[in-house]
Design an enzyme around this catalytic site. Structure first.
Site, PDB file in Angstrom:
ATOM      1  N   ASP A   7       0.871  -1.154   0.000  1.00  0.00           N
ATOM      2  CA  ASP A   7       0.000   0.000   0.000  1.00  0.00           C
ATOM      3  C   ASP A   7       0.922   1.222   0.000  1.00  0.00           C
ATOM      4  O   ASP A   7       2.121   1.103   0.276  1.00  0.00           O
ATOM      5  CB  ASP A   7      -0.878  -0.042   1.260  1.00  0.00           C
ATOM      6  CG  ASP A   7      -1.664   1.233   1.465  1.00  0.00           C
ATOM      7  OD1 ASP A   7      -2.391   1.636   0.537  1.00  0.00           O
ATOM      8  OD2 ASP A   7      -1.548   1.829   2.545  1.00  0.00           O
ATOM      9  N   ASP A   9      -0.065   5.187   0.986  1.00  0.00           N
ATOM     10  CA  ASP A   9      -0.278   6.121   2.095  1.00  0.00           C
ATOM     11  C   ASP A   9      -0.343   5.395   3.437  1.00  0.00           C
ATOM     12  O   ASP A   9      -1.164   4.494   3.621  1.00  0.00           O
ATOM     13  CB  ASP A   9      -1.585   6.889   1.884  1.00  0.00           C
ATOM     14  CG  ASP A   9      -1.577   7.686   0.595  1.00  0.00           C
ATOM     15  OD1 ASP A   9      -1.419   8.907   0.658  1.00  0.00           O
ATOM     16  OD2 ASP A   9      -1.734   7.071  -0.481  1.00  0.00           O
ATOM     17  N   ASP A 170      -1.635  -0.906   6.133  1.00  0.00           N
ATOM     18  CA  ASP A 170      -1.756  -0.263   7.442  1.00  0.00           C
ATOM     19  C   ASP A 170      -3.191  -0.102   7.909  1.00  0.00           C
ATOM     20  O   ASP A 170      -3.426   0.478   8.974  1.00  0.00           O
ATOM     21  CB  ASP A 170      -1.094   1.127   7.399  1.00  0.00           C
ATOM     22  CG  ASP A 170      -1.851   2.110   6.515  1.00  0.00           C
ATOM     23  OD1 ASP A 170      -2.302   3.147   7.027  1.00  0.00           O
ATOM     24  OD2 ASP A 170      -1.986   1.838   5.312  1.00  0.00           O
TER      25      ASP A 170
END
Length: 228
Positions: A7, A9, A170
């Protein structure tokens, strides 16, 4: 071929400062001042532009929040594009870990819910776009994470096998994406949610990129270098 997909961001880079700055620029333009705090509202930043605009407008009691969000979304995107890398930085050890994975024979790519053009721009400005064999954004396909299709596409474009992949993320979105494909997920605890990601029960957790190699090898094994 074994593949590691990241991922963007909150996983590869802390982009919250520039995202919140762009949202605040819209609020200032409307005479509200800065409505979001770069630290306290960092987690909201990773839920996207509309989430930030909605939060800000809720704090000033805007009568029609939905209309306000939609009217300001494209100007927000333009403000973000113009200053996309002012406060953004890669997390410590990110590119060293990517380099070790590639040296070991893993394919690496990116799967993000950031619009593809913005993701390409950011990674290019940070000087690391060329280190990733693929980049799939929110608008690359008709669907986005947690649908597994973008993850599958990211793996395939990197030259790998989706069944032998792992997603590094995250948020719950990353956890659900990997689960939908039936592959392991490693969540970082240095992102905006911190240790809270433990509640998502991912297959792996890392507090620093120094630990990534071992977790990847534990979950999907070492690459067959001859096959690459």
């Amino acid at each position: 071929m074994k593949t590691v997909i990241f991922d963007l961001d909150g996983t590869l880079a802390d982009t919250s400062g520039d995202l919140i700055a762009a949202a605040n620029s819209r609020f200032r333009a409307l005479g509200h001042g800065d409505l979001l705090d770069p630290v306290a509202d960092a987690e909201t930043a990773f839920h996207g532009g509309r989430a930030m605009l909605k939060l800000g407008f809720s704090r000033v009691g805007l009568a029609d929040i939905t209309a306000g969000v939609e009217a300001n979304y494209l100007p927000f995107i333009e403000a973000y594009r113009e200053a996309i890398d002012v406060h953004t930085s890669l997390y410590p050890g990110t590119m060293a870990a990517v380099g070790r994975l590639k040296t070991a024979g893993y394919k690496v790519g990116i799967c993000t819910n950031k619009p593809a053009a913005l993701a390409e721009e950011l990674m290019t400005r940070l000087g690391v776009r060329g280190e990733f064999a693929s980049l799939i954004g929110a608008d690359t396909l008709p669907v986005r994470k947690p649908d597994p299709a973008p993850l599958v596409e990211a793996v395939k474009r990197a030259g790998g096998d989706p069944a032998q992949s792992v997603l590094i993320g995250d948020t719950v979105t990353d956890r659900k994406t990997a689960e939908a494909l039936g592959v392991p997920c490693i969540l970082v605890t240095f992102g905006p949610a911190g240790q809270g990601v433990e509640a998502l029960k991912p297959e792996g957790l890392i507090a620093h990129y120094d630990a990534l190699d071992a977790e990847v090898a534990r979950l999907i094994g070492l690459p067959d270098v001859d096959a690459n």
